[in-house]
Design an enzyme around this catalytic site. Structure first.
Site, PDB file in Angstrom:
ATOM      1  N   ARG A 262      -9.238 -43.367  16.887  1.00 41.40           N
ATOM      2  CA  ARG A 262      -9.039 -41.951  16.570  1.00 41.40           C
ATOM      3  C   ARG A 262      -8.787 -41.162  17.845  1.00 41.40           C
ATOM      4  O   ARG A 262      -9.459 -41.354  18.859  1.00 41.40           O
ATOM      5  CB  ARG A 262     -10.258 -41.388  15.836  1.00 41.40           C
ATOM      6  CG  ARG A 262     -10.508 -42.104  14.513  1.00 41.40           C
ATOM      7  CD  ARG A 262     -11.643 -41.515  13.727  1.00 41.40           C
ATOM      8  NE  ARG A 262     -11.900 -42.315  12.526  1.00 41.40           N
ATOM      9  CZ  ARG A 262     -12.869 -42.083  11.657  1.00 41.40           C
ATOM     10  NH1 ARG A 262     -13.694 -41.056  11.860  1.00 41.40           N
ATOM     11  NH2 ARG A 262     -13.034 -42.856  10.590  1.00 41.40           N
ATOM     12  N   ARG A 277     -18.816 -40.089  20.143  1.00 40.06           N
ATOM     13  CA  ARG A 277     -17.482 -39.738  19.656  1.00 40.06           C
ATOM     14  C   ARG A 277     -16.461 -40.452  20.544  1.00 40.06           C
ATOM     15  O   ARG A 277     -16.125 -39.981  21.618  1.00 40.06           O
ATOM     16  CB  ARG A 277     -17.294 -38.222  19.693  1.00 40.06           C
ATOM     17  CG  ARG A 277     -16.100 -37.723  18.880  1.00 40.06           C
ATOM     18  CD  ARG A 277     -16.033 -36.210  18.915  1.00 40.06           C
ATOM     19  NE  ARG A 277     -17.195 -35.596  18.321  1.00 40.06           N
ATOM     20  CZ  ARG A 277     -17.327 -35.344  17.008  1.00 40.06           C
ATOM     21  NH1 ARG A 277     -16.370 -35.665  16.194  1.00 40.06           N
ATOM     22  NH2 ARG A 277     -18.420 -34.770  16.546  1.00 40.06           N
ATOM     23  N   GLU A 349     -24.481 -37.786  11.754  1.00 40.74           N
ATOM     24  CA  GLU A 349     -23.800 -38.551  10.707  1.00 40.74           C
ATOM     25  C   GLU A 349     -23.573 -39.994  11.142  1.00 40.74           C
ATOM     26  O   GLU A 349     -23.138 -40.262  12.265  1.00 40.74           O
ATOM     27  CB  GLU A 349     -22.453 -37.897  10.391  1.00 40.74           C
ATOM     28  CG  GLU A 349     -21.641 -38.655   9.353  1.00 40.74           C
ATOM     29  CD  GLU A 349     -20.160 -38.321   9.390  1.00 40.74           C
ATOM     30  OE1 GLU A 349     -19.364 -39.181   8.981  1.00 40.74           O
ATOM     31  OE2 GLU A 349     -19.800 -37.222   9.870  1.00 40.74           O
ATOM     32  N   SER A 352     -20.249 -41.685   5.692  1.00 43.09           N
ATOM     33  CA  SER A 352     -19.788 -40.793   4.628  1.00 43.09           C
ATOM     34  C   SER A 352     -19.302 -41.654   3.480  1.00 43.09           C
ATOM     35  O   SER A 352     -18.517 -42.584   3.697  1.00 43.09           O
ATOM     36  CB  SER A 352     -18.649 -39.888   5.110  1.00 43.09           C
ATOM     37  OG  SER A 352     -19.125 -38.834   5.902  1.00 43.09           O
ATOM     38  N   ARG A 391     -22.627 -45.881  16.207  1.00 45.58           N
ATOM     39  CA  ARG A 391     -23.685 -44.896  15.980  1.00 45.58           C
ATOM     40  C   ARG A 391     -24.981 -45.565  15.542  1.00 45.58           C
ATOM     41  O   ARG A 391     -26.063 -45.076  15.828  1.00 45.58           O
ATOM     42  CB  ARG A 391     -23.215 -43.862  14.967  1.00 45.58           C
ATOM     43  CG  ARG A 391     -22.102 -42.989  15.520  1.00 45.58           C
ATOM     44  CD  ARG A 391     -21.879 -41.734  14.727  1.00 45.58           C
ATOM     45  NE  ARG A 391     -20.923 -40.855  15.414  1.00 45.58           N
ATOM     46  CZ  ARG A 391     -20.728 -39.584  15.129  1.00 45.58           C
ATOM     47  NH1 ARG A 391     -21.420 -39.017  14.152  1.00 45.58           N
ATOM     48  NH2 ARG A 391     -19.846 -38.868  15.807  1.00 45.58           N
TER      49      ARG A 391
END
Length: 427
Positions: A262, A277, A349, A352, A391
């Site tokens: 990403r 990130r 987070e 999801s 994470r």
């Protein structure tokens, strides 16, 4: 993608749904564009019908030796042949314009999704587990990793620039152990089929899951026009693109452990320290393909599968229902799992899980044939992280930190660690 017929029949419902997402009403413009398209289509059909009819009339006129009428009809057919290419081009242009407009509209939230503007309006659905009970000071993962000597950001920057990490030794093995544990759990106990799929895809594949055209800036593109996958959701969901499935074979459940790429466009200044990130990270992805009646129950099941990963690791986390303003583009309802990070003294987070209805299926043209064998219906698709490996590594490091700076390996990961029970400072 939404159905233009549904929009024509339910313009108020579309605008109300967009308002819940904080977006402007669009139904009037879409319907006007569709009316223009339909008008051109009708005019083209009329021209085609008249051309066919006139061609037959020419034969009849010539049979009756009425050459004046035949010549007039021939001139009419010639004029139609000259006119129709422009109309056909208008039809292609308007079809593409409408398709592009529809492709940029977000999905319709389910009625039970809380209405809100942003992450502050998300609703905590449940809390699971306990925060660590030790008394020594908490530390952030990058402090722990650098002190142990197994996490190197300077070398990563030298190799690739910012937002990359080099892990070595037992910390690299711990990351690998987490990914292996996740994929083993989902395949052996949760009924998912493991898939090894490409990491580079064509544009139409990303269009199918809704990443294109709206979110191109978030992607890495290769010099030959392919894209690096931002998540294995892209490949796993598109496995059924263009297919007609038998309802008896649903649901299909796929999982993959892959790197994800990403660009993190728009995240300048956010989470610049550490590996929260990253441009490249490992993730265990879950995807389900269901019929229309089963997708809501499958959403609950998928979320439970992701939660089980954190439960077995002994991590404290909370499950949130995202509000309309914080929900993803293609989602009708989303649960976020947020794990407790003692070093940050907050929840972050880690997964999801979203149900998309037939939103992606319309873009992919993925259908199923009902048990009666009559007609076809668009499948429903779901996706979730089961979970983000990097994470999860952060969470294990911060929650299993010992007073001396070492990290205790969670029991469930011991079979993957070659006898190592604790990660201690490098000599």
């Amino acid at each position: 993608m939404l159905d233009i017929k549904w929009i024509r029949d339910n313009p108020e419902a579309l605008d109300a749904a967009l308002a819940k997402r904080g977006a402007e009403p669009l139904s009037a413009g879409l319907i006007a564009l569709d009316e223009k398209r339909r008008s051109v289509v009708q005019a083209l059909q009329d021209m085609q019908s008249r051309r066919n009819a006139a061609s037959k009339e020419i034969g009849a006129a010539m049979a009756q030796k009425d050459m004046v009428l035949a010549d007039r009809l021939k001139a009419e057919v010639a004029h139609l042949k000259d006119t129709m290419p422009a109309a056909e081009e208008d039809e292609r242009r308007l079809n593409a314009e409408l398709s592009d407009a529809l492709s940029r509209i977000p999905n319709i939230p389910h009625d039970d999704v809380p209405v809100g503007r942003d992450e502050n309006d998300n609703v905590v659905t449940r809390m699971t587990g306990q925060k660590p009970g030790w008394n020594h000071p908490a530390k952030e993962h990058y402090e722990i990793g650098e002190a142990l000597g197994y996490m190197d950001f300077e070398r990563a920057t030298k190799l690739s620039g910012s937002r990359f990490t080099v892990l070595t030794g037992p910390l690299a093995r711990l990351e690998r152990a987490l990914g292996q544990f996740m994929i083993d759990l989902h395949t052996s106990e949760h009924g998912y089929t493991e898939v090894s799929s490409p990491l580079m895809v064509r544009a139409e594949t990303l269009y199918g899951t809704g990443n294109l055209p709206k979110f191109e800036e978030d992607l890495f593109k290769t010099t030959d026009g392919r894209y690096l996958i931002p998540t294995a959701e892209v490949t796993l969901t598109n496995l059924v693109a263009g297919e007609i499935l038998d309802q008896e074979k649903l649901p299909l459940r796929f999982t993959a452990l892959t790197p994800s790429f990403r660009s993190e466009a728009g995240s300048a200044g956010r989470d610049t320290r550490g590996m929260l990130r990253q441009h490249q990270f490992w993730k265990c992805e879950l995807v389900s393909i269901t019929d229309a009646e089963s997708s809501i129950a499958e959403h609950e099941r998928m979320t439970a599968c992701a939660e089980e990963v954190l439960k077995r690791l002994g991590l404290h986390f909370r499950t949130l229902t995202l509000c309309t303003g914080d929900m993803g583009f293609g989602s009708r309802k989303t649960y976020d799992l947020e794990v407790w990070l003692p070093g940050q003294n907050t929840y972050r987070e880690i997964s999801s899980c979203s149900v998309c209805g037939d939103f992606q299926a319309r873009r992919m043209n993925a259908r199923y044939r009902g048990k009666d064998g009559k007609g076809t219906t668009f499948v429903h698709t779901l996706n979730g992280s089961g979970t983000a490996v990097g994470r999860c590594l952060i969470a294990v490091m911060e929650n299993y930190l010992n007073e001396d700076g070492s990290i205790t390996v969670p029991d469930v990961l011991l079979p993957y660690m070659g006898g190592l029970t604790k990660i201690e400072k490098a000599n």
